[in-house]
Scaffold this motif. Structure first.
Motif, short mmCIF file in Angstrom:
data_model
loop_
_atom_site.label_atom_id
_atom_site.label_comp_id
_atom_site.label_asym_id
_atom_site.label_seq_id
_atom_site.Cartn_x
_atom_site.Cartn_y
_atom_site.Cartn_z
N ARG A 37 9.61 -5.04 -5.92
CA ARG A 37 7.45 -5.21 -5.72
C ARG A 37 6.77 -6.92 -6.31
O ARG A 37 6.19 -7.44 -5.56
N ALA A 38 7.36 -7.78 -7.48
CA ALA A 38 6.86 -9.05 -8.03
C ALA A 38 7.18 -9.50 -6.65
O ALA A 38 6.18 -10.00 -6.56
N VAL A 39 7.93 -9.64 -5.84
CA VAL A 39 8.09 -10.17 -4.50
C VAL A 39 7.33 -10.32 -3.05
O VAL A 39 6.59 -10.79 -2.58
N LEU A 40 6.61 -8.54 -3.81
CA LEU A 40 5.31 -8.54 -2.24
C LEU A 40 3.96 -8.30 -3.13
O LEU A 40 3.46 -8.37 -1.92
N GLU A 41 4.29 -8.94 -3.76
CA GLU A 41 2.52 -9.04 -4.42
C GLU A 41 2.53 -10.70 -3.73
O GLU A 41 1.71 -10.49 -3.72
N LYS A 42 3.90 -11.07 -3.71
CA LYS A 42 3.52 -12.66 -3.58
C LYS A 42 3.08 -12.05 -1.83
O LYS A 42 3.10 -13.24 -1.05
N LEU A 43 4.24 -12.23 -1.65
CA LEU A 43 4.45 -12.13 -0.23
C LEU A 43 3.23 -11.63 0.92
O LEU A 43 2.99 -11.89 1.66
N ALA A 44 2.74 -10.71 -0.09
CA ALA A 44 1.04 -9.71 0.73
C ALA A 44 0.25 -10.52 1.30
O ALA A 44 -0.65 -10.63 2.17
N PRO A 45 -0.25 -10.86 0.31
CA PRO A 45 -1.02 -12.09 0.10
C PRO A 45 -1.37 -13.36 1.09
O PRO A 45 -1.84 -13.14 2.51
N ILE A 46 0.06 -13.83 1.43
CA ILE A 46 0.62 -14.37 2.94
C ILE A 46 0.26 -13.82 4.25
O ILE A 46 -0.38 -14.38 4.93
N LEU A 47 0.76 -13.01 3.86
CA LEU A 47 1.05 -11.79 5.79
C LEU A 47 -0.44 -11.96 5.80
O LEU A 47 -0.91 -11.95 6.68
N ASN A 48 -1.71 -10.67 4.97
CA ASN A 48 -3.25 -11.05 4.76
C ASN A 48 -3.99 -12.17 5.21
O ASN A 48 -4.14 -12.19 6.67
N GLN A 49 -3.37 -13.55 5.01
CA GLN A 49 -4.01 -14.61 6.02
C GLN A 49 -3.58 -14.67 6.96
O GLN A 49 -4.32 -15.22 7.95
N ALA A 50 -2.82 -13.91 7.93
CA ALA A 50 -2.47 -14.13 9.06
C ALA A 50 -2.43 -12.61 10.06
O ALA A 50 -2.12 -12.83 11.04
N ALA A 51 -3.09 -12.09 9.31
CA ALA A 51 -3.86 -10.54 9.80
C ALA A 51 -4.06 -10.19 11.44
O ALA A 51 -3.60 -10.16 12.32
N PRO A 52 -5.58 -11.66 11.46
CA PRO A 52 -6.05 -11.43 13.16
C PRO A 52 -5.05 -11.59 13.62
O PRO A 52 -5.49 -11.26 15.28
N TYR A 53 -3.50 -12.54 13.41
CA TYR A 53 -2.90 -13.12 14.53
C TYR A 53 -1.76 -11.53 15.08
O TYR A 53 -0.84 -12.56 14.99
N ILE A 54 -1.28 -11.16 13.89
CA ILE A 54 0.16 -9.96 13.76
C ILE A 54 -0.71 -8.84 14.67
O ILE A 54 -0.90 -7.80 14.73
N ASP A 55 0.46 -8.90 15.54
CA ASP A 55 0.40 -7.54 15.77
C ASP A 55 1.01 -6.45 15.78
O ASP A 55 1.05 -6.03 15.80
N LEU A 56 2.13 -6.31 14.85
CA LEU A 56 2.67 -5.82 14.64
C LEU A 56 4.26 -5.92 13.29
O LEU A 56 4.97 -6.76 13.60
N ILE A 57 4.52 -5.34 11.97
CA ILE A 57 5.25 -6.26 10.69
C ILE A 57 6.11 -4.60 10.88
O ILE A 57 5.35 -3.29 10.55
N LYS A 58 7.16 -4.72 11.75
CA LYS A 58 8.54 -3.89 11.81
C LYS A 58 9.21 -3.49 9.89
O LYS A 58 10.10 -5.44 9.73
#
Length: 312
Positions: free
Chosen positions: A154-175
């Protein structure tokens, strides 16, 4: 003296006046037809407004097009001739936006790689043609035979989530793909539990990311998150020793950028558009890319009662 008989000469040529007027009017009529055979839009508007000063310009506009018909929007339900100027402009806009998507995916890869290096977690990051792929070992996220996230995971995901969210307008899908290891090389895992465990691991990661995104501004649409279980069927190493089995017990995250240059483009928006228009539109859809993985070796099906009941 006897008067000469005029013989009616005074009015004998009156018919010529009428005939001349008629020919003149016919000449004017044909000249007018010739003059309007090629319409100048501005002159046509001026002529209409000279007869009706209250006429609005938009009531007299002529639809753009060519000899085959009017130009039309890019819509199969409204056929027409494609405006080449509009097509070129749309293609240029798509290409420009696609360049921004590609740049965002490159930046996302660098930021995730930096996060992994700084945290020292056991995560492999790979850059693909249209996305970023992460492979996470179960020693980080899950214990053997467990589908619940560890605090470290969960600690890793908490670091990863903000990075992914910065690219939200350009993301088609997260599988998110969940995998298991084969406990016994001679016998496959218990089928139901194998699929359940791999799928629940993927669901656990997706649910955690969804929860974290909800607390962020302009967060990624949860509909762009997709879990999938792969069971034991896509190993990256032989299931012969514990070290290799740990490699096979993993979760993979594929972050797919939008591909605006192909017909599908934004697959999620296209999906909902096709649902609204009916199944007939679905024939134009193309499959969403799936991250590459090592091919599983061919296995001989075994009876369920001979399967191993636990993951290796």
């Amino acid at each position: 003296m006897k008067k000469k008989n005029s013989g009616g000469e005074g009015g004998g040529a009156n018919w010529m006046d009428t005939y001349g007027d008629m020919v003149t009017l016919l000449l004017c009529f044909f000249v007018l037809l010739y003059s309007i055979s090629t319409v100048d839009q501005n002159k046509f508007k001026a002529m209409v407004q000279s007869f009706n000063p209250n006429a609005r310009p938009d009531q007299t506009e002529i639809t753009a097009g060519n000899e085959n018909g009017p130009y039309a929007d890019n819509d199969a339900d409204n056929p027409g001739v494609a405006d080449p100027t509009q097509v070129d402009m749309e293609a240029g806009i798509k290409e420009s936006v696609q360049q921004a998507v590609d740049a965002a995916m490159d930046q996302l890869y660098e930021m995730i790689q930096q996060m992994v290096q700084e945290s020292g977690v056991n995560v492999e990051v790979t850059k693909g043609d249209n996305g970023v792929f992460l492979s996470i070992r179960d020693t980080v996220f899950f214990l053997p035979e467990e589908e619940y996230l560890t605090p470290e995971g969960r600690a890793v995901l908490e670091k990863l989530a903000p990075i992914l969210n910065q690219a939200a307008p350009y993301i088609d899908l997260i599988k998110v793909y969940g995998h298991t290891a084969q406990a016994d090389q001679d016998r496959p895992n218990f089928i139901y539990r194998d699929w359940e465990l791999s799928t629940m691991r993927a669901v656990e990661v997706v649910a955690a990311l969804n929860e974290m995104f909800e607390g962020m501004a302009n967060h990624l649409d949860p509909a762009r998150l997709e879990p999938a279980g792969k069971g034991q069927h896509m190993p990256v190493a032989p299931n012969d020793v514990e070290e290799n089995m740990r490699k096979n017990r993993r979760v993979e995250i594929a972050v797919m950028g939008k591909d605006l240059m192909n017909q599908l483009g934004d697959s999620l928006e296209q999906y909902y558009t096709m649902q609204e228009k009916g199944p007939a539109k679905a024939s134009n859809a193309q499959a969403t890319p799936v991250p590459g993985a090592s091919a599983a070796p061919e296995e001989t099906a075994a009876p369920e009662n001979n399967s191993s009941s636990q993951e290796g």
